[in-house]
Scaffold this active site. Structure first.
Site, PDB file in Angstrom:
ATOM      1  N   ARG A 122      32.558 106.340  77.306  1.00 57.28           N
ATOM      2  CA  ARG A 122      32.926 106.267  75.880  1.00 57.28           C
ATOM      3  C   ARG A 122      32.936 107.638  75.216  1.00 57.28           C
ATOM      4  O   ARG A 122      32.037 108.451  75.406  1.00 57.28           O
ATOM      5  CB  ARG A 122      31.911 105.361  75.180  1.00 57.28           C
ATOM      6  CG  ARG A 122      32.221 105.052  73.756  1.00 57.28           C
ATOM      7  CD  ARG A 122      31.630 103.742  73.336  1.00 57.28           C
ATOM      8  NE  ARG A 122      30.172 103.698  73.413  1.00 57.28           N
ATOM      9  CZ  ARG A 122      29.467 102.600  73.141  1.00 57.28           C
ATOM     10  NH1 ARG A 122      30.072 101.480  72.815  1.00 57.28           N
ATOM     11  NH2 ARG A 122      28.155 102.628  73.219  1.00 57.28           N
ATOM     12  N   ARG A 165      19.307 100.892  78.302  1.00 58.27           N
ATOM     13  CA  ARG A 165      19.742 100.076  77.150  1.00 58.27           C
ATOM     14  C   ARG A 165      20.159  98.691  77.631  1.00 58.27           C
ATOM     15  O   ARG A 165      19.920  97.684  76.952  1.00 58.27           O
ATOM     16  CB  ARG A 165      20.904 100.764  76.427  1.00 58.27           C
ATOM     17  CG  ARG A 165      20.431 101.937  75.580  1.00 58.27           C
ATOM     18  CD  ARG A 165      21.563 102.843  75.198  1.00 58.27           C
ATOM     19  NE  ARG A 165      22.523 102.226  74.306  1.00 58.27           N
ATOM     20  CZ  ARG A 165      23.782 102.628  74.180  1.00 58.27           C
ATOM     21  NH1 ARG A 165      24.223 103.652  74.902  1.00 58.27           N
ATOM     22  NH2 ARG A 165      24.594 102.028  73.365  1.00 58.27           N
ATOM     23  N   ARG A 212      18.982  91.822  67.218  1.00 52.91           N
ATOM     24  CA  ARG A 212      18.802  92.115  68.641  1.00 52.91           C
ATOM     25  C   ARG A 212      17.538  91.471  69.188  1.00 52.91           C
ATOM     26  O   ARG A 212      17.274  91.578  70.390  1.00 52.91           O
ATOM     27  CB  ARG A 212      18.713  93.628  68.851  1.00 52.91           C
ATOM     28  CG  ARG A 212      20.034  94.295  69.253  1.00 52.91           C
ATOM     29  CD  ARG A 212      19.777  95.787  69.271  1.00 52.91           C
ATOM     30  NE  ARG A 212      20.602  96.572  70.121  1.00 52.91           N
ATOM     31  CZ  ARG A 212      21.672  97.266  69.713  1.00 52.91           C
ATOM     32  NH1 ARG A 212      22.090  97.158  68.478  1.00 52.91           N
ATOM     33  NH2 ARG A 212      22.319  98.050  70.548  1.00 52.91           N
ATOM     34  N   ARG A 232      28.147 110.091  72.735  1.00 52.81           N
ATOM     35  CA  ARG A 232      26.877 109.816  72.066  1.00 52.81           C
ATOM     36  C   ARG A 232      25.719 110.204  72.986  1.00 52.81           C
ATOM     37  O   ARG A 232      25.794 110.021  74.198  1.00 52.81           O
ATOM     38  CB  ARG A 232      26.769 108.313  71.757  1.00 52.81           C
ATOM     39  CG  ARG A 232      27.373 107.932  70.440  1.00 52.81           C
ATOM     40  CD  ARG A 232      27.507 106.446  70.277  1.00 52.81           C
ATOM     41  NE  ARG A 232      26.317 105.667  70.610  1.00 52.81           N
ATOM     42  CZ  ARG A 232      26.236 104.350  70.466  1.00 52.81           C
ATOM     43  NH1 ARG A 232      27.260 103.677  69.987  1.00 52.81           N
ATOM     44  NH2 ARG A 232      25.144 103.701  70.787  1.00 52.81           N
ATOM     45  N   LYS A 291      31.941  95.214  70.813  1.00 54.68           N
ATOM     46  CA  LYS A 291      31.640  94.670  69.485  1.00 54.68           C
ATOM     47  C   LYS A 291      32.207  95.556  68.372  1.00 54.68           C
ATOM     48  O   LYS A 291      32.822  95.063  67.440  1.00 54.68           O
ATOM     49  CB  LYS A 291      30.120  94.539  69.276  1.00 54.68           C
ATOM     50  CG  LYS A 291      29.428  93.623  70.272  1.00 54.68           C
ATOM     51  CD  LYS A 291      27.967  93.412  69.912  1.00 54.68           C
ATOM     52  CE  LYS A 291      27.119  94.674  69.902  1.00 54.68           C
ATOM     53  NZ  LYS A 291      26.952  95.333  71.216  1.00 54.68           N
TER      54      LYS A 291
HETATM   55  P1  AMP Z   1      24.270 100.598  69.038  1.00 54.30           P
HETATM   56  O1  AMP Z   1      25.143 101.579  68.329  1.00 54.30           O
HETATM   57  O2  AMP Z   1      24.378  99.207  68.472  1.00 54.30           O
HETATM   58  O3  AMP Z   1      24.465 100.626  70.535  1.00 54.30           O
HETATM   59  O4  AMP Z   1      22.764 101.044  68.771  1.00 54.30           O
HETATM   60  C1  AMP Z   1      22.291 102.315  69.178  1.00 54.30           C
HETATM   61  C2  AMP Z   1      20.762 102.320  69.160  1.00 54.30           C
HETATM   62  O5  AMP Z   1      20.306 102.079  67.817  1.00 54.30           O
HETATM   63  C3  AMP Z   1      20.097 101.248  69.985  1.00 54.30           C
HETATM   64  O6  AMP Z   1      19.976 101.608  71.355  1.00 54.30           O
HETATM   65  C4  AMP Z   1      18.736 101.155  69.290  1.00 54.30           C
HETATM   66  O7  AMP Z   1      17.915 102.263  69.625  1.00 54.30           O
HETATM   67  C5  AMP Z   1      19.114 101.304  67.828  1.00 54.30           C
HETATM   68  N1  AMP Z   1      19.428  99.984  67.233  1.00 54.30           N
HETATM   69  C6  AMP Z   1      20.631  99.560  66.742  1.00 54.30           C
HETATM   70  N2  AMP Z   1      20.553  98.305  66.279  1.00 54.30           N
HETATM   71  C7  AMP Z   1      19.277  97.909  66.479  1.00 54.30           C
HETATM   72  C8  AMP Z   1      18.586  96.684  66.245  1.00 54.30           C
HETATM   73  N3  AMP Z   1      19.183  95.628  65.696  1.00 54.30           N
HETATM   74  N4  AMP Z   1      17.277  96.633  66.596  1.00 54.30           N
HETATM   75  C9  AMP Z   1      16.645  97.690  67.133  1.00 54.30           C
HETATM   76  N5  AMP Z   1      17.248  98.854  67.413  1.00 54.30           N
HETATM   77  C10 AMP Z   1      18.563  98.976  67.086  1.00 54.30           C
END
Ligand code: AMP
Length: 223
Positions: free
Chosen positions: A127, A171, A88, A160, A13
């Site tokens: 990554r 996740r 989400r 990360r 994404k």
């Molecule tokens: P991402 O970079 O999108 O993989 O997000 C990293 C982490 O941020 C996720 O594993 C969640 O802990 C938190 N996070 C990001 N977006 C959301 C969302 N829309 N709702 C809840 N937690 C989020």
């Protein structure tokens, strides 16, 4: 025009959103990036988010929703947004719809990037991101020329915190239980297109661009 990129962690994404942003003039809003920026700045929001992110759990809906509503109220988002990592949950999806309605807007297109689970795990665990310029690499699929050094700016590459195998697995579980229902939700609204996220990056980009009314390579901005 407002677009949602839907897909599991590691589906691509973020990579695609950056190109779509350049080509469409829409603004890329990634909830995970906003949390990581808040954490770098040492804000309360960042510290709160970290406790969930490190465990691979979702940050509570009300916290995410408040942050996104604030972000999209800024002037740069007036012409439209590419949402990446948000919504989400169903509650987030409904809150987003309501917020856009207040501004006579709606989600025009949901693009679902579909990638099999075993590929996702390798993509996440491999990554690497550049500390300086944010460029992303993958030690399995797209390694930097020199290990741990960015090809573009020679910055140091890092993994990360939440991209280790154990957290990545969790996740994905969270994604399948809490985010997958959105696929059904948006399918019923007839706003979703499914794209095979295993195809070549540039091909996926072209398909995505076409789905929002922009031709593939060398397209004019039309949004
Ligand atoms: P991402 O970079 O999108 O993989 O997000 C990293 C982490 O941020 C996720 O594993 C969640 O802990 C938190 N996070 C990001 N977006 C959301 C969302 N829309 N709702 C809840 N937690 C989020």
């Amino acid at each position: 025009m407002d677009i949602i990129l839907l897909g599991a962690p590691g589906a691509g994404k973020g990579t695609q959103a950056k190109v779509l942003e350049e080509r469409s003039g829409l603004v890329h809003v990634a909830s995970g990036d906003l949390f990581r920026a808040a954490l770098r700045q040492g804000t309360e929001l960042g510290m709160l988010a970290k406790s969930y992110m490190d465990r691979g759990e979702l940050v509570p809906d009300e916290v995410v929703i408040r942050m996104i509503v604030e972000r999209i109220s800024r002037p740069d988002c007036r012409m439209g947004v590419i949402f990446d990592g948000f919504p989400r949950t169903l509650e987030q999806a409904e809150a987003l719809e309501q917020e856009l309605q207040h501004h006579d807007r709606r989600i025009d297109r949901v693009i679902y990037l579909k990638v099999p689970e075993q590929v996702l795990l390798r993509r996440i665990a491999g990554r690497q991101t550049c500390k300086t310029c944010g460029a992303t690499y993958n030690i399995y699929y797209f390694p930097s020329k020199r290990p741990d050094i960015c090809d573009l700016c020679r910055g140091k590459l890092y993994q990360r915190n939440d991209d280790n195998l154990e957290t990545a697995r969790h996740r994905l579980e969270v994604y399948f239980s809490q985010t997958m229902p959105l696929i059904e939700y948006y399918t019923q609204q007839n706003s979703m297109v499914e794209v095979d996220g295993q195809r070549e990056i540039s091909l996926v980009t072209d398909i995505m661009l076409q789905s929002i009314g922009i031709n593939g390579d060398n397209a004019e901005k039309q949004v």
